[in-house]
Motif scaffolding. Structure first.
Motif, PDB file in Angstrom:
ATOM      1  N   THR A  81       0.820  -1.201   0.000  1.00  0.00           N
ATOM      2  CA  THR A  81       0.000   0.000   0.000  1.00  0.00           C
ATOM      3  C   THR A  81       0.862   1.263   0.000  1.00  0.00           C
ATOM      4  OG1 THR A  81      -0.147  -0.216   2.414  1.00  0.00           O
ATOM      5  CG2 THR A  81      -1.976  -1.083   1.113  1.00  0.00           C
ATOM      6  N   HIS A  82       0.278   2.356  -0.476  1.00  0.00           N
ATOM      7  CA  HIS A  82       0.980   3.632  -0.554  1.00  0.00           C
ATOM      8  C   HIS A  82       0.745   4.469   0.707  1.00  0.00           C
ATOM      9  CE1 HIS A  82       1.223   3.358  -5.252  1.00  0.00           C
ATOM     10  NE2 HIS A  82       1.908   2.420  -4.624  1.00  0.00           N
ATOM     11  N   ASP A  83       1.273   5.699   0.743  1.00  0.00           N
ATOM     12  CA  ASP A  83       1.343   6.472   1.987  1.00  0.00           C
ATOM     13  C   ASP A  83       0.097   7.290   2.297  1.00  0.00           C
ATOM     14  OD1 ASP A  83       3.835   5.490   2.450  1.00  0.00           O
ATOM     15  OD2 ASP A  83       4.916   7.298   1.835  1.00  0.00           O
ATOM     16  N   PHE A  84      -0.816   7.446   1.330  1.00  0.00           N
ATOM     17  CA  PHE A  84      -2.029   8.251   1.559  1.00  0.00           C
ATOM     18  C   PHE A  84      -3.264   7.400   1.336  1.00  0.00           C
ATOM     19  CE2 PHE A  84      -5.566  10.714  -0.261  1.00  0.00           C
ATOM     20  CZ  PHE A  84      -5.831  11.563   0.807  1.00  0.00           C
ATOM     21  N   GLY A  85      -4.249   7.588   2.195  1.00  0.00           N
ATOM     22  CA  GLY A  85      -5.524   6.909   2.012  1.00  0.00           C
ATOM     23  C   GLY A  85      -6.669   7.831   2.387  1.00  0.00           C
ATOM     24  N   TRP A  86      -7.873   7.414   2.081  1.00  0.00           N
ATOM     25  CA  TRP A  86      -9.049   8.223   2.406  1.00  0.00           C
ATOM     26  C   TRP A  86     -10.246   7.321   2.701  1.00  0.00           C
ATOM     27  CZ3 TRP A  86     -13.356   7.624  -0.692  1.00  0.00           C
ATOM     28  CH2 TRP A  86     -13.150   7.048  -1.934  1.00  0.00           C
ATOM     29  N   THR A  87     -11.175   7.852   3.457  1.00  0.00           N
ATOM     30  CA  THR A  87     -12.436   7.177   3.760  1.00  0.00           C
ATOM     31  C   THR A  87     -13.577   8.129   3.475  1.00  0.00           C
ATOM     32  OG1 THR A  87     -11.467   5.794   5.490  1.00  0.00           O
ATOM     33  CG2 THR A  87     -13.847   6.129   5.578  1.00  0.00           C
ATOM     34  N   GLY A  88     -14.622   7.632   2.843  1.00  0.00           N
ATOM     35  CA  GLY A  88     -15.807   8.434   2.581  1.00  0.00           C
ATOM     36  C   GLY A  88     -17.002   7.928   3.370  1.00  0.00           C
ATOM     37  N   ILE A  89     -17.710   8.833   4.021  1.00  0.00           N
ATOM     38  CA  ILE A  89     -18.979   8.529   4.674  1.00  0.00           C
ATOM     39  C   ILE A  89     -20.051   9.304   3.913  1.00  0.00           C
ATOM     40  CG2 ILE A  89     -20.314   8.612   6.815  1.00  0.00           C
ATOM     41  CD1 ILE A  89     -17.880   6.767   6.911  1.00  0.00           C
ATOM     42  N   PHE A  90     -21.041   8.590   3.372  1.00  0.00           N
ATOM     43  CA  PHE A  90     -22.006   9.218   2.475  1.00  0.00           C
ATOM     44  C   PHE A  90     -23.438   8.869   2.897  1.00  0.00           C
ATOM     45  CE2 PHE A  90     -18.310   7.969  -0.248  1.00  0.00           C
ATOM     46  CZ  PHE A  90     -17.765   9.236  -0.384  1.00  0.00           C
ATOM     47  N   PRO A  91     -24.323   9.867   3.100  1.00  0.00           N
ATOM     48  CA  PRO A  91     -25.686   9.577   3.525  1.00  0.00           C
ATOM     49  C   PRO A  91     -26.547   8.931   2.454  1.00  0.00           C
ATOM     50  CG  PRO A  91     -25.411  11.922   3.139  1.00  0.00           C
ATOM     51  CD  PRO A  91     -24.054  11.309   3.038  1.00  0.00           C
ATOM     52  N   MET A  92     -26.198   9.082   1.191  1.00  0.00           N
ATOM     53  CA  MET A  92     -27.008   8.523   0.110  1.00  0.00           C
ATOM     54  C   MET A  92     -26.298   7.357  -0.568  1.00  0.00           C
ATOM     55  SD  MET A  92     -29.753  10.219   0.298  1.00  0.00           S
ATOM     56  CE  MET A  92     -30.577   9.704  -1.193  1.00  0.00           C
ATOM     57  N   SER A  93     -25.618   6.532   0.219  1.00  0.00           N
ATOM     58  CA  SER A  93     -24.854   5.426  -0.352  1.00  0.00           C
ATOM     59  C   SER A  93     -25.736   4.294  -0.866  1.00  0.00           C
ATOM     60  CB  SER A  93     -23.882   4.866   0.694  1.00  0.00           C
ATOM     61  OG  SER A  93     -24.601   4.294   1.775  1.00  0.00           O
ATOM     62  N   GLY A  94     -27.043   4.296  -0.512  1.00  0.00           N
ATOM     63  CA  GLY A  94     -27.932   3.242  -0.974  1.00  0.00           C
ATOM     64  C   GLY A  94     -27.850   1.976  -0.154  1.00  0.00           C
ATOM     65  N   GLY A  95     -27.096   1.978   0.944  1.00  0.00           N
ATOM     66  CA  GLY A  95     -26.904   0.781   1.737  1.00  0.00           C
ATOM     67  C   GLY A  95     -27.965   0.605   2.806  1.00  0.00           C
ATOM     68  N   LEU A  96     -27.877  -0.502   3.530  1.00  0.00           N
ATOM     69  CA  LEU A  96     -28.868  -0.830   4.547  1.00  0.00           C
ATOM     70  C   LEU A  96     -28.862   0.158   5.709  1.00  0.00           C
ATOM     71  CD1 LEU A  96     -28.435  -4.711   4.689  1.00  0.00           C
ATOM     72  CD2 LEU A  96     -30.418  -3.456   3.828  1.00  0.00           C
ATOM     73  N   LEU A  97     -27.736   0.832   5.961  1.00  0.00           N
ATOM     74  CA  LEU A  97     -27.627   1.736   7.108  1.00  0.00           C
ATOM     75  C   LEU A  97     -27.490   3.197   6.689  1.00  0.00           C
ATOM     76  CD1 LEU A  97     -25.135  -0.381   9.269  1.00  0.00           C
ATOM     77  CD2 LEU A  97     -27.632  -0.391   9.335  1.00  0.00           C
ATOM     78  N   SER A  98     -27.766   3.507   5.422  1.00  0.00           N
ATOM     79  CA  SER A  98     -27.517   4.865   4.927  1.00  0.00           C
ATOM     80  C   SER A  98     -28.392   5.903   5.611  1.00  0.00           C
ATOM     81  CB  SER A  98     -27.735   4.926   3.412  1.00  0.00           C
ATOM     82  OG  SER A  98     -29.057   4.549   3.069  1.00  0.00           O
ATOM     83  N   ASP A  99     -29.557   5.492   6.140  1.00  0.00           N
ATOM     84  CA  ASP A  99     -30.440   6.447   6.810  1.00  0.00           C
ATOM     85  C   ASP A  99     -29.858   6.934   8.134  1.00  0.00           C
ATOM     86  OD1 ASP A  99     -30.923   3.696   7.681  1.00  0.00           O
ATOM     87  OD2 ASP A  99     -32.477   4.553   8.973  1.00  0.00           O
ATOM     88  N   MET A 100     -28.833   6.243   8.643  1.00  0.00           N
ATOM     89  CA  MET A 100     -28.221   6.647   9.905  1.00  0.00           C
ATOM     90  C   MET A 100     -27.163   7.736   9.726  1.00  0.00           C
ATOM     91  SD  MET A 100     -27.770   2.853  11.626  1.00  0.00           S
ATOM     92  CE  MET A 100     -27.068   3.501  13.156  1.00  0.00           C
TER      93      MET A 100
END
Length: 345
Positions: A81-100
């Motif tokens: 793996t490289h030295d930079f990473g990122w994480t996205g939290i998205f309310p409209m992801s379409g998943g089972l818990l997106s309403d949270m």
């Protein structure tokens, strides 16, 4: 030279590479958003990504001698793996818990040491446990039609599904740009499995649908939790060493991908089967049943157990995990057993 990256599943996409079983191949894998997220972009306030451009996969890779009906074995030997990473939290992801989810955020991570650190979680270091999110093979034209019709029905019934579209397609040529399957979902061909155990030391077993298999991978994580509940893992770019083998006339062929891996931080090897809810939108119960049913078939075909013996062993030893809840139309559930159960003491 053909570009080594694509973001659609279609058998007409030309191979980027040809190789033979037993050879080690090094793959240079972009991050899952194709470079949209950088440290500078996060500092400038970026909060979302263009889903039409996600999952630039390395491939397709044509493996000589592999035919429909075979099972392709893919060993994940190394993930650098490289030295930079990122994480996205998205309310409209379409998943089972997106309403949270109440707000979107993109978190940048420093991956330059043994763990991952972000300003949004001061004092916390996330251990390095890299995995590959997307692994798969090309569908046949017949299977492509089956999947397209199924997902069209689920979409018309109200499910959130990425449908075929030429916007952002790699390659942008036809028919794959307009007819190719999007990469967000997991399917019979593999795809966006997002199983944390799919890392170094893991062997993936994939049912083959076309000559050469046309294998691809991408969407590397520095670390990822079971379920990837509210968005993404720690997305990053990487160099990955893989080696291919082929099982011809296999005694057992799961309907979905299976894994032979080392479970999390444990040392013992495990056999892992996967389950999806292909015909019902986001149904964890169906996916669980499919994962367990596939494990039963493995125990009968590969270990010689009866149905009753398989059920007994699963009841006392199996581990079940929900690996994906945020990539419609299907969750991914896994069932696993330690392989040391079948080795003479």
């Amino acid at each position: 030279m053909k570009s080594p990256h694509h973001n659609r599943w279609h058998p007409a996409i030309e191979p980027a590479l040809r190789t033979s079983p037993g050879r080690v191949v090094t793959l240079h894998v972009p991050d899952g958003a194709s470079g949209q997220v950088t440290a500078d972009a996060i500092r400038a306030g970026k909060r979302d990504i263009d889903l039409d451009k996600v999952h630039p996969l390395v491939g397709p890779i044509y493996v000589e001698g592999v035919r429909p009906g075979d099972v392709l074995e893919v060993e994940i030997l190394r993930i650098g793996t490289h030295d930079f990473g990122w994480t996205g939290i998205f309310p409209m992801s379409g998943g089972l818990l997106s309403d949270m989810v109440e707000e979107s955020v993109l978190a940048g991570w420093d991956l330059s040491t043994t763990g991952a650190r972000t300003e949004l979680l001061p004092g916390i270091e996330v251990p390095r446990r890299p995995n590959v999110g997307v692994v798969g093979v090309a569908p046949s034209l017949e299977l492509l039609d089956v999947i397209a019709e199924r997902e069209d029905r689920l979409s018309k019934e109200g499910g959130w599904i990425q449908r075929p579209s030429p916007g952002g397609a790699l390659p942008d040529s036809e028919p794959s740009a307009s007819k190719g399957l999007r990469t967000l979902a997991a399917r019979e061909i593999g795809g966006n499995l997002d199983i944390p155990e799919l890392g170094e030391g893991c062997t993936v077993l994939l049912p083959v649908h076309v000559d050469g298999a046309l294998f691809s991978l991408g969407d590397v994580h520095f670390s990822q939790g079971d379920g990837e509940c509210f968005g993404t893992g720690i997305e990053t770019s990487a160099e990955i060493d893989v080696r291919f083998h082929v099982r011809q006339d296999p005694t057992w062929k799961a309907p979905f991908p299976a894994l032979i891996s080392k479970r999390k931080l444990q040392a013992n090897e495990r056999i892992t089967t996967t389950g999806l809810s292909l015909d019902a939108y986001q149904d964890v119960g169906i996916a669980l049943r499919e994962a367990v049913s596939s494990m039963i078939e493995y125990l009968k075909a590969e270990q010689g157990l009866s149905l009753l013996q398989a059920q007994l062993l699963i009841s006392v030893c199996a581990s079940l995990s929900v690996s994906v809840v945020n990539n419609p139309p299907s969750p991914v559930v896994t069932a696993s057993l330690p392989l040391e159960l079948f080795r003479p003491s």
